[in-house]
Scaffold this active site. Sequence first.
Site, short mmCIF file in Angstrom:
data_model
loop_
_atom_site.label_atom_id
_atom_site.label_comp_id
_atom_site.label_asym_id
_atom_site.label_seq_id
_atom_site.Cartn_x
_atom_site.Cartn_y
_atom_site.Cartn_z
N ASN A 143 47.74 58.64 36.73
CA ASN A 143 46.64 57.94 37.41
C ASN A 143 46.57 56.48 36.92
OD1 ASN A 143 45.68 58.38 34.79
ND2 ASN A 143 43.59 58.41 35.50
N GLU A 197 45.94 58.02 31.63
CA GLU A 197 45.56 59.18 30.82
C GLU A 197 45.83 60.52 31.50
OE1 GLU A 197 43.52 57.09 32.21
OE2 GLU A 197 41.75 58.05 33.06
N CYS A 237 44.82 54.52 34.90
CA CYS A 237 44.72 54.08 33.49
C CYS A 237 45.66 54.84 32.56
CB CYS A 237 43.28 54.17 33.02
SG CYS A 237 42.21 53.10 34.00
N1 UDP Z 1 38.98 54.62 38.27
C1 UDP Z 1 39.10 53.99 39.52
N2 UDP Z 1 38.43 52.81 39.74
C2 UDP Z 1 37.64 52.22 38.79
C3 UDP Z 1 37.54 52.85 37.53
C4 UDP Z 1 38.21 54.05 37.32
O1 UDP Z 1 39.79 54.48 40.38
O2 UDP Z 1 37.05 51.15 39.06
C5 UDP Z 1 39.68 55.92 38.02
C6 UDP Z 1 41.05 55.76 37.40
O3 UDP Z 1 41.86 56.86 37.80
C7 UDP Z 1 40.77 55.87 35.93
C8 UDP Z 1 39.73 56.98 35.95
O4 UDP Z 1 38.95 56.69 37.10
O5 UDP Z 1 41.92 56.16 35.22
C9 UDP Z 1 38.85 57.07 34.75
O6 UDP Z 1 38.31 55.81 34.43
P1 UDP Z 1 36.97 55.67 33.61
O7 UDP Z 1 36.95 56.70 32.56
O8 UDP Z 1 36.83 54.24 33.18
O9 UDP Z 1 35.86 56.00 34.73
P2 UDP Z 1 34.29 56.28 34.65
O10 UDP Z 1 34.09 57.73 34.92
O11 UDP Z 1 33.76 55.81 33.34
O12 UDP Z 1 33.72 55.45 35.77
#
Ligand code: UDP
Length: 563
Positions: free
Chosen positions: A262, A266, A264
């Site tokens: 994905n 992970e 980032c």
């Molecule tokens: N992600 C996305 N757009 C964003 C932020 C995150 O598509 O603006 C997706 C992406 O796959 C990333 C995952 O959400 O690897 C997790 O990111 P994060 O933990 O920062 O998300 P949160 O749940 O805190 O918004």
Amino acid sequence: MGFSENAITVLKSRYLKKNERGEIIETPDEMLKRVSKHIAQLEKDFDYWFEKFYDLMASLKFLPNTPTLINAGNPLGQLSACFVLPVGDSMEEIFEAVKQTAIIHKTGGGTGFSFSRLRPKGEVVQSTKGVASGPVSFMKVFDCATESVKQGGVRRGANMGILRVDHPDILEFIHCKEQENAITNFNISVAITDDFLEKLKNDEEYELINPHTKKVANKLKASFVWDEIANNAWKNGEPGLVFIDRINKLHTLKGVEIEATNPCGEQPLLPYESCNLGSINLSKFVKNSSIDWEDLKECVHTAVRFLDNVIDVNSYPIEQIKTETLKNRKIGLGIMGFADMLVDLNIAYNSKEGVKLASDVMSFIQKESHIASSNLANERGCFPAYENSIFKDQNIPMRNATTTTIAPTGTISMIADCSSGIEPYFTLAYYKQVLDGKKLKYVNERLLDRLQSSGINVDDFLEELIANGGRLKGLGLPKSIEDLSKIFVTSMDMDYTAHIDMQAAFQNYTDNAVSKTINMPNSATVDDVKKAYFYAIEKGLKGLTVYRDGSRSVQVLVSESKQ
Ligand code: UDP
């Protein structure tokens, strides 16, 4: 409710339900009830689980990923953050993937792709006798589509573009983001193979294979390509590395091949797989200077059930994604607030004790999450692809092919008001510019607490701290607070080995992968970047992102919350 002022601002911006006129029509508490109700709907004892899930979120001990918070119980109903789509080597397949990407972004999901199946630039296309434009050219199409969907979607779409190191267009790919505003909606990573690393070790050439003809297209010196990658990462933080053979070796499913992650990094996934994530806020589990393991255990078990339920109450945007996701039922439970926990336990991030704490906490979470998944398998059945999994060989029933993933938690850590993911603090104090030209002072709350009880002049001290880039290191500290500089460390106070040690400690006990930035000072050299690569390989990481301070004006996603 325990939401901070910052959290309420974030919630109001995107998370709370609005009517057609754009007016907010729910409170943060109603949001959590909406989510809880949706996730508990399949439980026989609905009232019990509704309360359990609600309490877990309301106490800020656990939060699911953003799409679950925004879409649960709402018309879109798409609850996952992570997707991987295959990109086939034909116009029809490429543009089908572009369409699917747009649909996923609209609902708040991020997409990863391997472009390795596309024929290289310049090859003749049989049907038209024209020439193929190659992976990088098509990435630009995905990038444009992402840009257009950005405005209308629930949040900005993000992409990961991956190319195998043995693809003939690898050099063009490595350089494709050199200009600051090129392909901005993508993070890019090179898929490094074991064969490449072997050739690198022996200082040999390796073969570039045309994926269409399967013939050797060219040969390059492995050390040359390695230098090109390191040079670009030094210049602007990209490309990252993905150790693709290692990912497949450690995958819990047999006879299938992972090609991408994905955005980032992970969450490695199979083509058309999606995964929903959730993170435990570790800062809530320190009681009287020690960890409340019983409470943490209960949290893990409830969180696993929550995430498993998400799979069944999810509205999948594309039929193939539903099919693949339901086969393996992957979930990604991770953590946030790790830096806060360290400070509360008086342990330095960049210390042996810090790394040990990471191993202790994550091994515990992984073990308990597997027990929780196993218990769910006894209650609800194993995931359908179980027969092809390593768990079958070990005779362990499992409801989910994977249970743990460490996400960046860029936004949900703001909602929980804790440090993000497993990252150290980025800064301890700074002035934030607000709209009307005023400056707003941000200070790490834990540090502020300690300063206030130390008897020093806090206001004066904070000015000095801000002038020192928000770092205690390098400040002449009064005796009464001298010890604080060991505990309140920032990402720039430690070298790359400390960052990698921490990523490795967590990766050792994480089924999927770990989102982490390996920060380096502006003065780091290309050679330092290469040393970091080799250290990461030695430590068994699944991937790596280095970022040299000041090398890029805008960082995609990962550091949003820290700037
Ligand atoms: N992600 C996305 N757009 C964003 C932020 C995150 O598509 O603006 C997706 C992406 O796959 C990333 C995952 O959400 O690897 C997790 O990111 P994060 O933990 O920062 O998300 P949160 O749940 O805190 O918004």
